[in-house]
Design an enzyme around this catalytic site. Structure first.
Site, PDB file in Angstrom:
ATOM      1  N   SER A 171       0.860  -1.195   0.000  1.00  0.00           N
ATOM      2  CA  SER A 171       0.000   0.000   0.000  1.00  0.00           C
ATOM      3  C   SER A 171       0.890   1.236   0.000  1.00  0.00           C
ATOM      4  CB  SER A 171      -0.861  -0.015   1.268  1.00  0.00           C
ATOM      5  OG  SER A 171      -1.487   1.230   1.478  1.00  0.00           O
TER       6      SER A 171
ATOM      7  N   TYR B 139      -3.577  -0.825   9.999  1.00  0.00           N
ATOM      8  CA  TYR B 139      -3.409  -1.034   8.552  1.00  0.00           C
ATOM      9  C   TYR B 139      -2.027  -0.549   8.118  1.00  0.00           C
ATOM     10  CZ  TYR B 139      -4.525  -0.980   3.542  1.00  0.00           C
ATOM     11  OH  TYR B 139      -4.519  -1.209   2.183  1.00  0.00           O
TER      12      TYR B 139
HETATM   13  P1  NAP Z   1     -11.723  -5.549  -1.375  1.00  0.00           P
HETATM   14  O1  NAP Z   1     -12.573  -5.572  -2.599  1.00  0.00           O
HETATM   15  O2  NAP Z   1     -12.368  -5.336  -0.052  1.00  0.00           O
HETATM   16  O3  NAP Z   1     -10.844  -6.874  -1.383  1.00  0.00           O
HETATM   17  C1  NAP Z   1     -10.326  -7.450  -0.230  1.00  0.00           C
HETATM   18  C2  NAP Z   1     -10.497  -8.950  -0.363  1.00  0.00           C
HETATM   19  O4  NAP Z   1      -9.863  -9.579   0.741  1.00  0.00           O
HETATM   20  C3  NAP Z   1     -11.972  -9.330  -0.349  1.00  0.00           C
HETATM   21  O5  NAP Z   1     -12.228 -10.293  -1.342  1.00  0.00           O
HETATM   22  C4  NAP Z   1     -12.141  -9.903   1.049  1.00  0.00           C
HETATM   23  O6  NAP Z   1     -13.143 -10.872   1.155  1.00  0.00           O
HETATM   24  C5  NAP Z   1     -10.771 -10.518   1.285  1.00  0.00           C
HETATM   25  N1  NAP Z   1     -10.586 -10.705   2.717  1.00  0.00           N
HETATM   26  C6  NAP Z   1     -10.539  -9.760   3.678  1.00  0.00           C
HETATM   27  N2  NAP Z   1     -10.416 -10.337   4.883  1.00  0.00           N
HETATM   28  C7  NAP Z   1     -10.408 -11.682   4.671  1.00  0.00           C
HETATM   29  C8  NAP Z   1     -10.326 -12.798   5.519  1.00  0.00           C
HETATM   30  N3  NAP Z   1     -10.230 -12.691   6.847  1.00  0.00           N
HETATM   31  N4  NAP Z   1     -10.340 -14.019   4.972  1.00  0.00           N
HETATM   32  C9  NAP Z   1     -10.455 -14.182   3.637  1.00  0.00           C
HETATM   33  N5  NAP Z   1     -10.546 -13.159   2.782  1.00  0.00           N
HETATM   34  C10 NAP Z   1     -10.522 -11.912   3.301  1.00  0.00           C
HETATM   35  O7  NAP Z   1     -10.671  -4.376  -1.487  1.00  0.00           O
HETATM   36  P2  NAP Z   1      -9.384  -4.200  -2.440  1.00  0.00           P
HETATM   37  O8  NAP Z   1      -9.128  -2.746  -2.456  1.00  0.00           O
HETATM   38  O9  NAP Z   1      -9.531  -4.923  -3.705  1.00  0.00           O
HETATM   39  O10 NAP Z   1      -8.247  -4.855  -1.543  1.00  0.00           O
HETATM   40  C11 NAP Z   1      -7.325  -5.822  -2.029  1.00  0.00           C
HETATM   41  C12 NAP Z   1      -5.972  -5.578  -1.415  1.00  0.00           C
HETATM   42  O11 NAP Z   1      -5.466  -4.323  -1.902  1.00  0.00           O
HETATM   43  C13 NAP Z   1      -5.976  -5.466   0.097  1.00  0.00           C
HETATM   44  O12 NAP Z   1      -4.825  -6.103   0.628  1.00  0.00           O
HETATM   45  C14 NAP Z   1      -5.889  -3.965   0.332  1.00  0.00           C
HETATM   46  O13 NAP Z   1      -5.338  -3.645   1.579  1.00  0.00           O
HETATM   47  C15 NAP Z   1      -4.980  -3.585  -0.821  1.00  0.00           C
HETATM   48  N6  NAP Z   1      -4.970  -2.166  -1.177  1.00  0.00           N
HETATM   49  C16 NAP Z   1      -6.108  -1.554  -1.616  1.00  0.00           C
HETATM   50  C17 NAP Z   1      -6.054  -0.205  -1.959  1.00  0.00           C
HETATM   51  C18 NAP Z   1      -7.251   0.546  -2.466  1.00  0.00           C
HETATM   52  O14 NAP Z   1      -7.152   1.763  -2.626  1.00  0.00           O
HETATM   53  N7  NAP Z   1      -8.366  -0.086  -2.749  1.00  0.00           N
HETATM   54  C19 NAP Z   1      -4.845   0.493  -1.847  1.00  0.00           C
HETATM   55  C20 NAP Z   1      -3.725  -0.166  -1.386  1.00  0.00           C
HETATM   56  C21 NAP Z   1      -3.790  -1.498  -1.055  1.00  0.00           C
HETATM   57  P3  NAP Z   1     -14.556 -10.462   1.809  1.00  0.00           P
HETATM   58  O15 NAP Z   1     -15.265  -9.676   0.732  1.00  0.00           O
HETATM   59  O16 NAP Z   1     -15.185 -11.763   2.138  1.00  0.00           O
HETATM   60  O17 NAP Z   1     -14.245  -9.633   3.009  1.00  0.00           O
END
Ligand code: NAP
Length: 254
Positions: free
Chosen positions: A146, A159
């Site tokens: 991130s 986080y």
């Molecule tokens: P997201 O759509 O919420 O994706 C997160 C995924 O992780 C979801 O499919 C979620 O499943 C799964 N997850 C969370 N907790 C879990 C658990 N305990 N067991 C199994 N699965 C779990 O959001 P995203 O933005 O695509 O996030 C993906 C990654 O990118 C994350 O690591 C996030 O920190 C990182 N990231 C995102 C951003 C941004 O701006 N969006 C920026 C930097 C980094 P559920 O739906 O079942 O919870």
């Protein structure tokens, strides 16, 4: 031909958290580049749509499920991938969560939950995949870090701590495994429009402040991360180890 070095034909990938957002986009992109994909979801059935999309591309696809907060889940996922495909070439550690509260109000439960899912499960899964990759003599691990691997963020202490540690873990594993032809790198996405950032997008002031700081002038889309994931999974990046690749519309340069 250099374009062949971006091919993932014949490779087997596991993408965690691939039911939604960045993980889904990466799973589909890896399949487009030629990989068979094990799509992880927390709850069985949630990644069905991703599995179907990958299969439509002519690749083999399965769903593997489990709560990443459980210590046993990572080994269970690797066992599922090996049972189906016999190997694992690419691991994308994408599943992650965020909890927002001022540091003084941040609860022990929230702290433990975020550190466990965002950091400890990444280590456990990398360890389980790494053992198999060492046996195979090659592999690619891509952690989703991130901008808060570099910056402090606002009211997201766990986080930020977890993602800063993911950057460190990426380098630690790369140092051990580079000589074994296992590449460990990370992608640091900027502000991407997903469930993870829904609260920020909905907050008019924060949304405006964020947009004002992004030189590209827009939120990122999950597909903006997909190319970097293919690159770090492919032979094109064979001499990259322990790198944190920022994909942020210019945020960090500002
Ligand atoms: P997201 O759509 O919420 O994706 C997160 C995924 O992780 C979801 O499919 C979620 O499943 C799964 N997850 C969370 N907790 C879990 C658990 N305990 N067991 C199994 N699965 C779990 O959001 P995203 O933005 O695509 O996030 C993906 C990654 O990118 C994350 O690591 C996030 O920190 C990182 N990231 C995102 C951003 C941004 O701006 N969006 C920026 C930097 C980094 P559920 O739906 O079942 O919870």
């Amino acid at each position: 031909m250099v374009v062949d070095k971006f091919s993932l034909a014949g490779k087997v990938a596991l993408v965690t958290g691939s039911a939604t957002g960045i993980g889904r986009a990466i799973a589909v992109a890896l399949a487009e580049a030629g990989a068979d994909v094990a799509c992880h979801s927390r709850k069985t059935g949630d990644a069905a749509d991703t599995v179907e999309t990958v299969a439509k591309l002519g690749r083999r696809a399965i769903e593997v499920s489990g709560d990443m907060a459980e210590v046993a889940t990572p080994q269970h996922l690797i066992d599922g991938v090996i049972a189906e495909f016999g190997r694992i070439d690419i691991l994308i550690n994408n599943a992650g969560m965020i909890r927002r509260a001022p540091a003084v109000d941040f609860t022990e439960d929230d702290w433990q939950a975020v550190i466990n899912v965002n950091l400890s499960s990444v280590f456990r899964l990398s360890q389980a995949a790494g053992r198999k990759m060492i046996e195979q003599g090659s592999g690619k691990i891509v952690n989703i870090a991130s901008l808060l691997s570099f910056q402090g963020g606002i009211t997201v202490p766990a986080y930020t701590a977890s993602k800063s540690a993911v950057a460190g873990l990426t380098k630690a594993l790369a140092n051990e495994w580079a000589k074994l032809d296992i590449n460990v790198n990370a992608i640091a996405p900027g502000y991407i429009a997903t469930n993870n950032t829904a609260a920020l997008q909905a907050d008019e002031t924060r949304n405006r402040q964020i947009l004002e700081r992004i030189p590209a002038g827009r939120w990122g889309d999950p597909d903006d991360i997909a190319g970097a994931a293919v690159f770090l999974s492919a032979p094109a990046s064979d001499y990259m180890n322990g790198h944190i690749l920022v994909v942020d519309g210019g945020w960090m340069g500002r």
